[in-house]
Motif scaffolding. Structure first.
Motif, PDB file in Angstrom:
ATOM      1  N   PRO A   9       4.013   3.497   7.297  1.00 35.55           N
ATOM      2  CA  PRO A   9       2.685   3.515   6.686  1.00 35.55           C
ATOM      3  C   PRO A   9       1.686   2.718   7.520  1.00 35.55           C
ATOM      4  O   PRO A   9       2.056   1.747   8.186  1.00 35.55           O
ATOM      5  CB  PRO A   9       2.898   2.869   5.316  1.00 35.55           C
ATOM      6  CG  PRO A   9       4.220   2.214   5.370  1.00 35.55           C
ATOM      7  CD  PRO A   9       5.001   2.819   6.476  1.00 35.55           C
ATOM      8  N   SER A  10       0.446   3.123   7.478  1.00 37.69           N
ATOM      9  CA  SER A  10      -0.598   2.433   8.232  1.00 37.69           C
ATOM     10  C   SER A  10      -0.914   1.086   7.590  1.00 37.69           C
ATOM     11  O   SER A  10      -0.518   0.811   6.455  1.00 37.69           O
ATOM     12  CB  SER A  10      -1.858   3.286   8.295  1.00 37.69           C
ATOM     13  OG  SER A  10      -2.476   3.318   7.022  1.00 37.69           O
ATOM     14  N   ALA A  11      -1.647   0.270   8.305  1.00 35.41           N
ATOM     15  CA  ALA A  11      -2.039  -1.042   7.792  1.00 35.41           C
ATOM     16  C   ALA A  11      -2.973  -0.922   6.592  1.00 35.41           C
ATOM     17  O   ALA A  11      -3.082  -1.854   5.799  1.00 35.41           O
ATOM     18  CB  ALA A  11      -2.702  -1.851   8.894  1.00 35.41           C
ATOM     19  N   ASP A  12      -3.631   0.232   6.436  1.00 32.02           N
ATOM     20  CA  ASP A  12      -4.545   0.459   5.313  1.00 32.02           C
ATOM     21  C   ASP A  12      -3.845   0.991   4.068  1.00 32.02           C
ATOM     22  O   ASP A  12      -4.432   1.002   2.990  1.00 32.02           O
ATOM     23  CB  ASP A  12      -5.643   1.445   5.714  1.00 32.02           C
ATOM     24  CG  ASP A  12      -6.494   0.912   6.846  1.00 32.02           C
ATOM     25  OD1 ASP A  12      -6.639  -0.321   6.948  1.00 32.02           O
ATOM     26  OD2 ASP A  12      -7.006   1.730   7.626  1.00 32.02           O
ATOM     27  N   ALA A  13      -2.611   1.431   4.201  1.00 38.74           N
ATOM     28  CA  ALA A  13      -1.878   2.028   3.077  1.00 38.74           C
ATOM     29  C   ALA A  13      -1.421   0.955   2.091  1.00 38.74           C
ATOM     30  O   ALA A  13      -1.208  -0.203   2.467  1.00 38.74           O
ATOM     31  CB  ALA A  13      -0.670   2.795   3.597  1.00 38.74           C
TER      32      ALA A  13
END
Length: 62
Positions: A9-13
């Motif tokens: 998952p991305s850092a924004d997820a």
């Protein structure tokens, strides 16, 4: 940045902490995740953009 399958998952997820650990420093109390997030042992986070997420440990019922 991630070469894992499935992709981390991305850092924004919301599930950003599920990313793979790429560098661990348990003696210093932190780990670097594949998505660029620094995870501290108290569950606090430092995101790649410099923003901070305060520790969010679950409360333990007595």
């Amino acid at each position: 940045m991630c070469s894992h399958f499935p992709v981390c998952p991305s850092a924004d997820a919301l599930n950003r902490e599920a990313a793979h650990v790429v560098k661990a420093h348990p003696d210093q109390g932190w780990s670097l995740l594949c998505n660029g997030v620094v995870l501290f042992e108290d569950t606090g986070l430092l995101l790649p953009d410099g923003s901070v997420i305060a520790p969010h440990r679950a409360l333990v019922a007595a």
